[in-house]
Design an enzyme around this catalytic site. Structure first.
Site, PDB file in Angstrom:
ATOM      1  N   ASP A   1      18.465  40.832  64.243  1.00 39.57           N
ATOM      2  CA  ASP A   1      18.529  42.074  65.015  1.00 39.57           C
ATOM      3  C   ASP A   1      17.499  43.099  64.545  1.00 39.57           C
ATOM      4  OD1 ASP A   1      20.768  41.229  66.562  1.00 39.57           O
ATOM      5  OD2 ASP A   1      22.074  41.674  64.861  1.00 39.57           O
TER       6      ASP A   1
ATOM      7  N   LYS B   1      14.469  40.374  69.647  1.00 40.70           N
ATOM      8  CA  LYS B   1      15.282  41.362  70.360  1.00 40.70           C
ATOM      9  C   LYS B   1      14.563  42.690  70.549  1.00 40.70           C
ATOM     10  CE  LYS B   1      19.559  39.107  69.066  1.00 40.70           C
ATOM     11  NZ  LYS B   1      20.878  39.214  68.410  1.00 40.70           N
TER      12      LYS B   1
ATOM     13  N   ASP C   1      24.089  43.191  70.257  1.00 36.52           N
ATOM     14  CA  ASP C   1      24.124  41.805  69.782  1.00 36.52           C
ATOM     15  C   ASP C   1      25.528  41.244  70.021  1.00 36.52           C
ATOM     16  OD1 ASP C   1      23.622  39.444  68.086  1.00 36.52           O
ATOM     17  OD2 ASP C   1      24.857  40.517  66.616  1.00 36.52           O
TER      18      ASP C   1
END
Length: 224
Positions: free
Chosen positions: A178, A151, A8
């Site tokens: 995330d 993600k 990230d």
């Protein structure tokens, strides 16, 4: 043995003011020299992550819009989702609520960013869910996404592209957006500034924050 690291950007490579840790860049380059593939996964737009790829020297594909769009090493851009529904929803809600467009939407292709007053958040989230859309706050901006656009989806694309097993992948992130990649059976690490749920899901929590953790994380997983 880890062969690929998906990282990230905001809060993981950057500090509170969104300045990139130069130490993190050094460790990324060291890992790449040892043959590790590094990919960046961001909620930001492709022009931003493309620039990061070029100027940091990222050797893997990079993803914008939380996995909705990929810039590959051959210069190709793949759009996995559309922003037709998300833009339409923003148009509708902007007439009823404080939901409003943001500057980076001119470059968004698979999602929609927005600002909103706190009083309208619950209503907009509920209306989005009715339409099969997802609303979340990354800690830096509000995002309106298609279901499945996250993600975790991006990590699966990387896994297939390089023919890897999940145990050959490490993900590093700090915030709630995330979590989809932290829910996969991969290795997981986070900085000290990560949210509680990210910390609980992690195999390794660094004692360092905001980009300064990359060296410790990479050392822990023998990537340097």
């Amino acid at each position: 043995m880890i062969k690929l690291v998906a990282i990230d950007v905001d809060g993981t490579l950057t500090d509170k003011d969104r300045l990139i840790s130069t130490r993190a860049i050094e460790f990324i380059r060291k890992a790449e020299k040892k043959g590790i593939i590094v990919s960046l996964l961001s909620g930001n737009v492709i022009p931003v992550v493309y620039a990061l790829k070029v100027f940091i020297g990222i050797n893997g594909p990079v993803f914008g819009e939380n996995g909705g769009v990929m810039f590959d090493n051959d210069g190709s851009i793949t759009k996995f989702f559309s922003n037709e529904k998300t833009n339409s929803f923003l148009d509708e809600m902007s007439k009823k609520t404080s939901m409003r467009s943001i500057f980076t939407n001119k470059w968004r292709e698979a999602s929609t960013g927005f600002d909103i007053d706190g009083k309208d958040v619950d209503y907009v989230k509920a209306e989005a869910e009715k339409r099969g859309l997802v609303v979340f706050y990354s800690g830096y901006s509000w995002h309106l996404m298609n279901k499945g656009e996250d993600k975790g989806f991006a990590v699966k694309i990387l896994k297939e592209k390089y023919g890897l097993n999940y145990e050959e992948i490490l993900v590093v992130g700090d915030s709630n957006n995330d979590m989809p990649m932290f829910e996969l059976p991969v290795f997981k690490a986070c900085p000290a500034n990560a949210t509680d749920n990210v910390k609980k899901a992690s195999d390794f929590v660094s004692s360092y924050s905001y980009g300064e953790e990359i060296g410790e994380v990479f050392s822990h997983f023998n990537l340097l």
